[in-house]
Design an enzyme around this catalytic site. Structure first.
Site: not given
Ligand SMILES: NC(=O)c1ccc[n+]([C@@H]2O[C@H](COP(=O)([O-])OP(=O)(O)OC[C@H]3O[C@@H](n4cnc5c(N)ncnc54)[C@H](O)[C@@H]3O)[C@@H](O)[C@H]2O)c1
Length: 319
Positions: A10, A13-15, A36, A53, A143, A147
Site C-alpha cells: 500500500g 497511499g498517504q502513509l 501497491d 494485490d 472498518y 481493525k
Molecule cells: N490516514 C489516516 O488518517 C489513518 C488513520 C487510521 C488508520 N490508518 C491506517 O493506516 C493505513 C494506511 O492508511 P493511508 O491513509 O495511507 O491509506 P490510503 O488509502 O491513502 O492508502 C492505502 C493504499 O493501499 C492500497 N491498497 C488498497 N487495497 C489494496 C490491496 N488489496 N493490495 C495492495 N494495496 C492495496 C491503495 O491503492 C492505497 O495506495 C491503513 O491501514 C489505514 O487503515 C490511516
C-alpha cells in the site's frame, strides 16, 4: 550498508508514500521495496516497485522470498466510509490482506511487521475523553471491526508464533496530499487546501465535533520509533494509542485564520457526523510514552503553519 530489506504494502497511499520516502533515507533506496495495486504517479523514480494485490497470497510470498524481506509494513486497507458501501467485501479484503502478511511473516521468519490500526476500533460506548489504552472496543463500522480483529490477530501471532508484530492506533492523519481516502477526519486536510486556494470550505461535520489528529511528520516518526524500539520494551501487542492533539472544525478554522484571515467556511453536516460522534474526542497515549518514548512535536498551530507554507508553494503557479 543496511541489513534490512523492507516490503511496503500500500506504498502509494498517504502513509505509505511518506514511510517509503523516510525508510529509503534510512536504509537506502534499493532496500525498500514499494508495492501497491497500481504504479505510483511518479513512476520509475519510485523503484524498486512491484505491483501487488495484498489479497494475492502467492505473489506476496514470492516477493518476500525473492527480496529476502526482513520487515513488512502492511498499509493496505479499505477505509471507514468506503468500507460501509460493501461491508462483506471490506471485511474480506481487510482480513485476507492481514492473514497473508502474517502467514508470510510466520513461514519466512520475517523479523518485524507493522500493522496500522485506528481509533475507529472504539465505539459509542467507549469513554470518549482521554480514551484509555485498554478499554471497550465495539466499533459500529466494518472498518473498525476489521481493525479490532486485526489487533487481536496481531496479539495471537505474537503469543502463538513469536511474530514481532507492532501496531499503532492512528487518529486522523493530516498531510499535504489532500486526497480523500474515505476517512471522516478527511475534512481537516480538505480544509487546508481550500483555504490556501482562497475557496470557501463546506464542512461535513458540525463546528463543535472534537476529534484527535496527528500531523503526517509525527505519524511517520511514531511509526519508525515504534519499529526501532527494543523488543523487550513492546508491552502492547494489540496496538498502541497515539495522538498529536484534538481539535474541532471551528478551532481548525481559527488556526488557519491566524495566517489567512479571509478564510471562509460553512457547515453542512451529513451522515458522517453520526460516525464522528461515536469516536473519541481525545486519546490517552501514556503507554506509548512509557514504553518507547512517544511524544508528538506538532500541535494545531504548528501543523497549520507547516501545512499552509507547504501548500502555498505547491499552489503558487496556479494562485
Ligand atoms: N490516514 C489516516 O488518517 C489513518 C488513520 C487510521 C488508520 N490508518 C491506517 O493506516 C493505513 C494506511 O492508511 P493511508 O491513509 O495511507 O491509506 P490510503 O488509502 O491513502 O492508502 C492505502 C493504499 O493501499 C492500497 N491498497 C488498497 N487495497 C489494496 C490491496 N488489496 N493490495 C495492495 N494495496 C492495496 C491503495 O491503492 C492505497 O495506495 C491503513 O491501514 C489505514 O487503515 C490511516
Amino acid at each position: 550498508m543496511s541489513k534490512e530489506k523492507i516490503l511496503i504494502i500500500g506504498a502509494n497511499g498517504q502513509l505509505g508514500a511518506e514511510l517509503t520516502r523516510a525508510l529509503r533515507q534510512i536504509h537506502g533506496q534499493e532496500n525498500v521495496i514499494a508495492t501497491d495495486l497500481h504504479l505510483p504517479h511518479d513512476g520509475y523514480n519510485y523503484l524498486p516497485f512491484e505491483i501487488l494485490d495484498a489479497t494475492d497470497a502467492s505473489k506476496m510470498s514470492f516477493l518476500a522470498e525473492r527480496y529476502r524481506i526482513t520487515q513488512i509494513y502492511h498499509l493496505a486497507a479499505v477505509f471507514t466510509n468506503k468500507g460501509e458501501v460493501n461491508p462483506l467485501k471490506t471485511w474480506e479484503i481487510n482480513m485476507n490482506c492481514l492473514f497473508n502478511v502474517m502467514e508470510v511473516a510466520r513461514v519466512q521468519k520475517v523479523k518485524r511487521v507493522f500493522f496500522p490500526s485506528s481509533i475507529a476500533v472504539f465505539g459509542s460506548n467507549t469513554p470518549r475523553i482521554m480514551t484509555p489504552q485498554d478499554t471497550i472496543r465495539t466499533p459500529e463500522t466494518v472498518y473498525g471491526m476489521s481493525k479490532v480483529a486485526g489487533e487481536n490477530w496481531c496479539s495471537y501471532y505474537h503469543n502463538r508464533y513469536g511474530t514481532d508484530v507492532r501496531s499503532l492506533r492512528y487518529p486522523g492523519v493530516v498531510d499535504y496530499q489532500g486526497q480523500s481516502r474515505g476517512s471522516t477526519a478527511d475534512y481537516a486536510l480538505e480544509m487546508y487546501h481550500k483555504a490556501v486556494k482562497g475557496e470557501v470550505f463546506e464542512c461535513f461535520l458540525n463546528e463543535n465535533t472534537r476529534l484527535p489528529f496527528l500531523f503526517i511528520d509525527d505519524a511517520v516518526r511514531a511509526t519508525l520509533d515504534l519499529m526501532d524500539a527494543p523488543e523487550k520494551n513492546i508491552a502492547i501487542r494489540s496496538s498502541y494509542n497515539v495522538t498529536g492533539f484534538s481539535a474541532t472544525p471551528a478551532e481548525l478554522a481559527d488556526s488557519i485564520r491566524r495566517v489567512l484571515p479571509d478564510f471562509k467556511m460553512q457547515y453542512n453536516p451529513d451522515e458522517r457526523q453520526k460516525m464522528a460522534d461515536s469516536w473519541p474526542e481525545s486519546i490517552d497515549d501514556m503507554q506509548a510514552f512509557k514504553d518507547w518514548g512517544w511524544r508528538p512535536k506538532y500541535d494545531l498551530d504548528k501543523m497549520t503553519d507547516k501545512m499552509i507554507a507547504t501548500l502555498q508553494k505547491k499552489y503558487a503557479p496556479t494562485l
